[in-house]
Write an enzyme that holds these catalytic residues in place. Structure first.
Site, PDB file in Angstrom:
ATOM      1  N   GLY A 103      -0.075 -26.553 -17.510  1.00  0.00           N
ATOM      2  CA  GLY A 103      -0.159 -25.101 -17.483  1.00  0.00           C
ATOM      3  C   GLY A 103      -0.117 -24.474 -18.856  1.00  0.00           C
ATOM      4  N   ASP A 114      13.351 -27.205 -16.262  1.00  0.00           N
ATOM      5  CA  ASP A 114      12.086 -27.399 -15.541  1.00  0.00           C
ATOM      6  C   ASP A 114      11.975 -28.846 -15.050  1.00  0.00           C
ATOM      7  OD1 ASP A 114       9.714 -26.545 -14.423  1.00  0.00           O
ATOM      8  OD2 ASP A 114       8.527 -26.987 -16.216  1.00  0.00           O
TER       9      ASP A 114
END
Length: 721
Positions: free
Chosen positions: A22, A135
């Site tokens: 991303g 994350d």
């Protein structure tokens, strides 16, 4: 823009693109200074143009560069060149845990727990260095070809969550903790929650919460209970189920409080999977009816007051956040209304309890006021009553339970100040709350006291103080960050002394440079002036001088192949090639090189080689004196008889073949390839004749003697030359 074949930072040659995400693209590259392959993560353009993000990205990535652990993808370097922001990392050949799960559908509990232990150990190393991942997800966990599990992207997630980045970009909403979904503070226990979701997916092959939008999924993390993994895979052991459920508690206080606690339970589950050893952190009372003591009742009252004060101060923010999430997720809930109006959906038990209490208090106050007014009115009339008139006497108002409690609380009660110094903030506040005391916490940096530990309070231990007193606690915020000094350009000894004196750990790596002299520091990570915690590892790269040529292995190659390898490595081969015997290398193979394999030499250095002629043959000599046959060897032999003498080696070579009557005979031979031979001696013997008489005629018959060959052998051993 990154192109295949370009050089980054004058040392990294981009070879191929190996992944995309991303926020970044990942390339395989070769570091020409250290002669190794690396992975380079390059920020995408939209993030490179965000100055705030880039600043946080560099700071966090540099901090992550100080991490060195077998279960972490190590960060080697961070840099920028022509608007390209990049991180140089360890190149791990393997696949992500996400792809591994997709490939196998789901993992066995033993494999899932083994992977979770390795992931936990990597996260623990980061937490010990005050780095929170934020994350954790299968996409950020790599399984190498040799089975090693490594966590990647440390530091990057924090930079991302510090800026306005959508969940679609982050792609982590399925693994986010409730506090992260609310946009609140996250700590080590947020990583534990995300790891719990990851374990759930390993065991079941699916994530626990799904939805049409990221907001809908985030709301489920906040509001819905986690389903048990045994609902999908019934054979999962009870202990593993308990570990997952404890990791994924909504409240951080109910989860594992540290990675070592989680690792201990994971290891225990491998040894005793069916045992019920997972202890759930439940602040509330456990289920079941039991008698409550007076002291316990008083503690409950005090803690309830404290809890209601806390909830009242935070309730508005929670409701506002809930309303915001509901408004964003409105399309998800339109089909779920089923006739319920919005007020029914927004029902809040806390607010109902508060409203009921306020109503009761209002009713009591109204009654008290009415009674007081009645007393005043009827009491004044009593003086005006005529004799004989009935006397109206006002009955004193009955004191309600609430008033009784108030009057009792007006009497100050004192308690002894408990010991709080050395405890965690949570332990200290709980101890104060149990005694009816309140607390305020402030934080100070400390190099000696662990973060979160109470250093002092404004009330000394053992002091008698009134209930309800606010005790001010001062806790450690951890070591004060200090700026890393610049050591580039210094010799290694000086750089090491300076960094060590300031409390840093130092790791030395080496590389070649055409500009920097040997022994001088070329670069450092973290870079100068970066503020990090005391004790952080600083990696310094020390110059080895101009880059040299690595001498390849030539031994065992044919002459032609060896020359080609040497020339390709940047060496020259000597014109005179010697051919020698070798017992180690077969004929035709290189058996000698003048520079050892793995050493470094200047480019175009001449290397001499020698080629094997095979093993050298061993030779023997024969120096024998052949004597006449002995009586034992030849009983019929007589001196002076001719004898045939024949000497043959073991490999069939005839050395001597002659007839003689003279002994001894000399036998001297050299360069023989056999270690010995056989000497054969032959001679002829004539037997005596016989005389007989014919009985019929009386005639005498003479039969002459016969000649017969006799022979014998001797073994002769030769001498090694």
């Amino acid at each position: 823009m990154v192109k295949i074949g370009m050089m980054i930072g004058d040392r990294y040659e981009v070879l191929e693109k190996i992944g995309t995400g991303g926020m970044s693209d990942v390339y395989k590259a070769k570091c020409h200074k250290l002669n190794r392959f690396v992975a380079i993560k390059v920020l995408k353009q939209e993030f490179s143009e965000n100055a705030n993000f880039v600043s946080k990205f560099r700071t966090e990535a540099q901090a992550a560069a100080g991490l060195m652990h077998p279960n972490i993808v190590n960060v080697y370097d961070v840099g920028e060149e022509d608007g390209i922001y990049y991180i140089v990392m360890e190149l791990v050949e393997g696949i992500t845990l996400k792809k591994y799960i997709e490939k196998k559908a789901r993992l066995s509990f033993k494999e899932a727990v083994s992977i979770a232990i390795q992931v936990s150990m990597g996260i623990e190393a980061a937490h010990n260095n005050h780095i929170i991942h934020r994350d954790i997800k299968p996409q950020n966990i790599i399984i190498s070809k040799d089975g090693k599990v490594k966590v990647t992207d440390f530091g990057i997630a924090k930079a991302a969550t510090s800026n306005t980045i959508t969940s679609n970009v982050m792609g982590s909403v399925h693994y986010t903790s409730p506090e992260q979904a609310r946009g609140g503070y996250s700590d080590e226990k947020s990583d534990i929650y995300s790891l719990g979701i990851t374990i759930f997916e390993m065991l079941t092959g699916r994530v626990p919460f799904n939805g049409e939008t990221t907001v809908a999924i985030a709301i489920k993390h906040i509001q819905e209970e986690l389903p048990s993994p045994k609902e999908f895979v019934p054979e999962i052991p009870n202990s593993v189920e308990g570990i997952v459920l404890k990791c994924c508690q909504k409240s951080p206080d109910r989860r594992y409080q540290s990675m070592p606690e989680l690792i201990a339970d994971l290891k225990q589950s491998l040894m005793n999977p069916d045992d019920d050893f997972v202890v759930q952190n439940d602040p509330d009372m456990n289920g079941g009816t039991r008698k409550i003591s007076d002291s316990e009742r008083e503690q409950i009252k005090r803690r309830t007051v404290y809890q209601e004060e806390y909830e009242h101060s935070h309730d508005y923010d929670d409701r506002e956040e809930s309303m915001r999430l509901r408004s964003e997720a409105e399309p998800v809930y339109e089909n779920e209304a089923d006739g319920e109006d919005e007020d029914d959906y927004d029902y809040n038990p806390k607010m109902e309890r508060v409203t009921t209490i306020l109503a009761l208090i209002g009713g009591v106050v109204f009654c008290v006021v009415a009674i007081i007014l009645a007393v005043k009115v009827f009491g004044g009339r009593e003086e005006d009553n005529e004799p004989g008139s009935p006397v109206v006497t006002a009955t004193p108002p009955v004191q309600s339970w609430e008033e009784s409690s108030v009057s009792e609380e007006e009497e100050p009660k004192t308690v002894k100040m408990p010991k709080v110094v050395g405890k965690t903030v949570e332990e200290a506040r709980n101890a104060l709350t149990d005694l009816g005391l309140k607390s305020e916490v402030s934080y100070e940096e400390s190099d000696d006291i662990q973060a979160g530990e109470v250093m002092r309070s404004d009330v000394a231990e053992g002091t008698e103080i009134e209930e309800g007193t606010v005790v001010k606690l001062t806790a450690s915020a951890g070591p004060q960050p200090i700026a890393v000094p610049s050591v580039v350009g210094m010799d290694y000894d000086g750089a090491n002394a300076r960094l060590t004196q300031l409390g840093f750990a130092v790791t030395r790596v080496e590389g070649y440079s055409d500009e920097v002299n040997s022994g001088i520091v070329m670069s450092q990570v973290p870079s100068a002036e970066t503020e990090v915690a005391k004790g952080t590892n600083v990696t310094v790269t020390v110059s080895l001088g101009k880059e040299k040529v690595l001498v390849p292995k030539l031994l065992g190659y044919s002459e032609q192949d060896g020359i080609a390898i040497a020339l390709e490595a940047g060496l020259q081969v000597g014109e005179e090639i010697a051919y020698i015997y070798s017992n180690e290398y077969p004929e035709g193979q290189i058996c000698y090189q003048s520079y050892s394999t793995g050493s470094y030499v200047e480019p175009d250095t001449v290397i001499d080689i020698k080629v094997s002629k095979g093993p050298e043959a061993e030779t023997y000599r024969c120096n024998a004196s052949i004597t006449a046959p002995t009586p034992e060897e030849a009983p019929d032999y007589a001196s002076g008889m001719e004898v045939t003498v024949r000497l043959v080696t073991d490999d069939g070579q005839v050395l001597l073949d002659t007839r003689t009557s003279s002994f001894p005979q000399a036998a001297n031979y050299y360069g023989l390839t056999s270690s010995g031979g056989t000497l054969t001696m032959s001679y002829f013997v004539t037997t005596e004749g016989t005389t007989t008489t014919d009985p019929e005629t009386g005639e005498t018959i003479t039969i002459p003697g016969e000649t017969e060959e006799r022979s014998f052998s001797r073994r002769i051993d030769f001498t090694l030359e």
